[in-house]
Design an enzyme around this catalytic site. Structure first.
Site, PDB file in Angstrom:
ATOM      1  N   CYS A  30      14.057 -28.037 -73.257  1.00 26.97           N
ATOM      2  CA  CYS A  30      12.769 -28.039 -73.938  1.00 26.97           C
ATOM      3  C   CYS A  30      11.670 -28.361 -72.939  1.00 26.97           C
ATOM      4  CB  CYS A  30      12.749 -29.036 -75.092  1.00 26.97           C
ATOM      5  SG  CYS A  30      12.906 -30.756 -74.543  1.00 26.97           S
TER       6      CYS A  30
ATOM      7  N   CYS B  88      11.842 -31.657 -70.990  1.00 23.64           N
ATOM      8  CA  CYS B  88      12.687 -31.663 -69.791  1.00 23.64           C
ATOM      9  C   CYS B  88      11.868 -31.224 -68.583  1.00 23.64           C
ATOM     10  CB  CYS B  88      13.877 -30.725 -69.969  1.00 23.64           C
ATOM     11  SG  CYS B  88      14.977 -31.140 -71.340  1.00 23.64           S
TER      12      CYS B  88
ATOM     13  N   ASP C   7     -18.648  -2.423 -55.989  1.00 23.05           N
ATOM     14  CA  ASP C   7     -18.896  -1.789 -54.699  1.00 23.05           C
ATOM     15  C   ASP C   7     -18.932  -0.276 -54.931  1.00 23.05           C
ATOM     16  OD1 ASP C   7     -18.951  -1.336 -51.851  1.00 23.05           O
ATOM     17  OD2 ASP C   7     -16.810  -0.874 -51.995  1.00 23.05           O
TER      18      ASP C   7
END
Length: 740
Positions: A20, A23, A435
């Site tokens: 989970c 952890c 650009d």
């Protein structure tokens, strides 16, 4: 064996045993306590990205993870992508789920339906439920014990306590109480608690539902990373290398830069290289997402992993192994997937303290119900419901799964996202600065005209200017050099000085030449003004939208060269796409204003800034930001790198220079401005999915806990709802696979 790492080098570790988000949070916390270490742990990818200072070994970090109760290894490359069904973890979960479901369903039916409760039915239910509560839930029990030994609690602690409490209470009732007597009956309610003496169905069904959620989650998480695995699996296994005129089949791993290899029709290009012989159409869809094959001929570059759709090619290898475009794309996507959005960092902190809070909440719920005069059995049922409903799995999966799917889908479409920060920037952007050369236009410039001054030979003017421009990397310079080379051999050039965005100077055949923008080449009043015939030529070609170079020799104007650059076919549609996304387009270019406005008019841009050098581009972006604008910059050249870096969102065309690509937050593998629109759309969609996931995960826990604590939620329903929340988050993320 210790693996030394110099400097702050990022190391990736494969983490085992996480169940989970709590952890992941614990491992991350332990690693970050190491001196000088910076670590992030991703629950969805089961990987840790660790930056180690000089003098620290990877083995030290691995030891910290192992002392925390998990496993850590350096990742091993998979020669073949495993299918979802072949994943051993998923397969083991599937087997465990099948057995527990087969045993648990009769327990649920016996407990729910009084008509099925024959004499001594409870002992059959006990016999069926016990393997489920012990063996089926063993992964939860084992993880809970490991975490408890390290003074921690995770989601497994909640599930293990809930299942163990229900099963042990039932054992006590059967062996020490009256529940084991013949003729015992009980009723079942989905909502609330009936104060039953046995909770075998709770132990069994909670285990089945949590395992089902884990199994579906594991499959969905594996599917979410399928796009990247498929991308990295692309490529030839062996290749025909030409050595001393003879073809020899060798493994791709044996290729070296400079080797020439054959690519027959239908074969995959083994590695990045340059075509030296033959012409064909190459299907680059795996890398760029563009379905239309690209024509290639001698001198053109090809990318490893693309497919030769036409004639026979001979390619000279330029990059091999980890340096290829495909490998770099894979690394970029993996790095993006290991990052965390700001909202996810908050979720991690919440999940890190959530489990201890829930344990205290469950204990408080039990005590409160018991002290209020309710039976201990009913108080226990309510506490178990609180334990099970509150598991914070969905919080930990909310961001990583969306990033996995979104960045994987982006890679398929030729869009590389550098990290969650780039996603978050797209939501706020309101101005896009474009650009011109190589971005709005194709950048494939060709020489359109050579206008010599009176008394100057046109061929001589082209040869000398082409020799000078041969030292330039700018598309305009390359076009002039290519035209001059076709006309004859070039001359040596010395003392070359290039001024980005302006022009180039050097000495050719003893003459000091300058070639570039008119206002740079002949800046008044230090140089002679242009003669009328050259001034007329400049105005004529700029009016036609061409880029004009004025050439001077020893300070005297000697001619004008005009270079034509065509507008990309998709640029007008892309500008309209930016407007539809709420972005204001600006054309920012180093070209002359007349040329810039001609191109801008062709694509539908009103706001034009011309004659801008790199420092001017940087200043203009900062000026827009000072006005409160959130600016995205799209560019592909060295002169765009500073603007890309300072922008709130830098979008680099991968066809451009490496420095521009490095400076960008998003990189477009295919040179198409429309891909920039797709990049913003995909980023916003991914971010919206992350936010939606987090909202539902938070809302679910906030809403469900009081309901469970009030005794309105049976543990069976709580376990189903908890499993559904995780599956919902992952499934919601998987919708990004359909992004078009």
């Amino acid at each position: 064996m210790a693996v030394p790492v110099e400097g702050f080098a990022p190391v990736e570790l494969t983490i085992g045993g996480m169940t989970c988000a709590s952890c992941a949070h614990r491992i991350e916390k332990k690693l970050n306590r190491m001196p000088g270490v910076e670590a992030t742990v991703n629950y969805a990818t089961e990987k840790a990205t660790v930056r180690l200072p000089a003098g620290t070994d990877v083995a030290d970090a691995i030891a910290v993870v192992e002392r925390t109760g998990y496993t850590a290894t350096l990742p091993q490359p998979d020669p073949e992508p495993a299918a979802v069904q072949d994943d051993p973890v998923t397969a083991e979960l599937g087997r465990r789920l099948a057995v527990t479901a087969a045993l648990g369903l009769p327990v649920l039916l016996l407990s729910m339906v009084p008509a099925l409760q024959f004499t001594n039915w409870q002992w059959l239910a006990f016999a069926l439920a016990s393997p489920v509560a012990v063996w089926g839930a063993w992964p939860f029990h084992r993880a809970a014990v490991v975490n408890a030994r390290h003074g921690a609690a995770t989601m497994d602690t909640l599930v293990s306590l809930g299942v163990a409490a229900a099963w042990l209470t039932s054992c006590a009732a059967l062996f020490l109480g009256h529940a084991g007597m013949p003729g015992m009956h009980m009723e079942f309610r989905l909502w609330g608690s009936a104060g039953d003496e046995l909770y075998l169905e709770v132990a069994a069904v909670v285990t089945v539902f949590v395992l089902a959620g884990r199994y579906l989650e594991a499959r969905a998480r594996r599917r979410s990373g399928a796009a990247l695995r498929a991308l990295l699996a692309v490529g030839a296994k062996d290749v025909g290398v030409l050595r001393e005129g003879v073809e020899r089949r060798v493994p791709v791993a044996d290729l070296r830069p400079g080797d020439e290899f054959l690519v027959r029709p239908g074969e995959t290009v083994a590695t990045d290289g340059t075509v030296v012989e033959g012409s064909s159409a190459v299907d680059a869809s795996v890398v760029t997402g563009e379905s239309v094959p690209v024509e290639v001929a001698p001198g053109d570059d090809v990318v490893g992993g693309t497919v030769n759709a036409g004639g026979r090619l001979v390619v000279r290898a330029t990059r091999v192994g980890a340096d290829t475009a495909l490998a770099r794309i894979g690394r970029a996507v993996e790095e993006a997937q290991s990052g965390k959005a700001a909202a996810q960092r908050l979720a991690d902190r919440v999940s890190g303290v959530f489990v201890p809070v829930v344990l205290l909440g469950a204990l408080a719920t039990f005590v409160a119900w018991w002290l209020s005069g309710q039976p201990a059995a009913e108080a226990l049922t309510t506490a178990v419901a609180v334990l099970v409903i509150a598991c914070p799995c969905a919080l930990g999966l909310a961001t990583p799964t969306a990033l996995l799917v979104g960045t994987g889908r982006g890679a398929q479409l030729g869009i590389l996202v550098k990290g969650p920060e780039a996603l978050e920037a797209t939501r706020r952007v309101d101005t896009v600065v474009l650009d011109k050369t190589g971005t709005v236009t194709t950048g494939r410039t060709t020489l359109a005209a050579v206008v010599p001054a009176a008394g100057v030979d046109a061929a001589d003017l082209l040869r000398r200017t082409g020799s000078l421009e041969d030292a330039s990397e700018h598309p305009v310079g390359r076009a002039v050099a290519a035209a001059a080379r076709e006309a004859g051999p070039l001359s040596p050039v010395t003392d070359v000085v290039a001024t980005p965005g302006a022009g180039i100077a050097g000495t050719v055949e003893g003459v000091a030449l300058r070639a570039g923008r008119p206002d740079w080449t002949t800046p008044a009043p230090t140089s002679t003004d242009l003669p009328d015939d050259l001034r007329a030529a400049v105005e004529e070609h700029e009016s036609a939208g061409r880029t004009v170079l004025v050439v001077t020799a020893d300070g005297r104007p000697v001619g004008v060269l005009a270079v034509a650059d065509t507008v990309r076919p998709t640029s007008r549609e892309a500008v309209a796409g930016f407007r539809a996304l709420g972005l204001h387009p600006v054309l920012l270019t180093g070209d002359h204003e007349r040329t810039a406005r001609t191109v801008a008019a062709a694509v539908g841009i009103d706001d034009v800034v011309a004659g801008a050098r790199p420092e001017d581009k940087l200043a203009h972006v900062r000026s827009l930001q000072a006005q409160g604008r959130v600016v995205a910059v799209v560019g592909d050249g060295v002169n765009d790198a500073a603007a890309l870096a300072v922008a709130d969102l830098g979008i680099a065309l991968g066809s451009g220079t490496d420095v521009a690509v490095e400076a960008g937050d998003l990189t477009l593998v295919r040179a198409d401005l429309l891909a920039a629109v797709d990049a913003v759309r995909l980023s916003r969609r991914t971010l919206a999915t992350i936010r939606g996931n987090l909202f539902w995960a938070f809302a679910y826990n906030v809403a469900a806990l009081p309901v469970a604590a009030a005794g309105l939620l049976n543990p069976v329903v709580a376990s189903a709802a908890m499993a559904f929340s995780s599956v919902f988050v992952v499934t919601n993320s998987l919708r990004l696979r359909r992004f078009r």
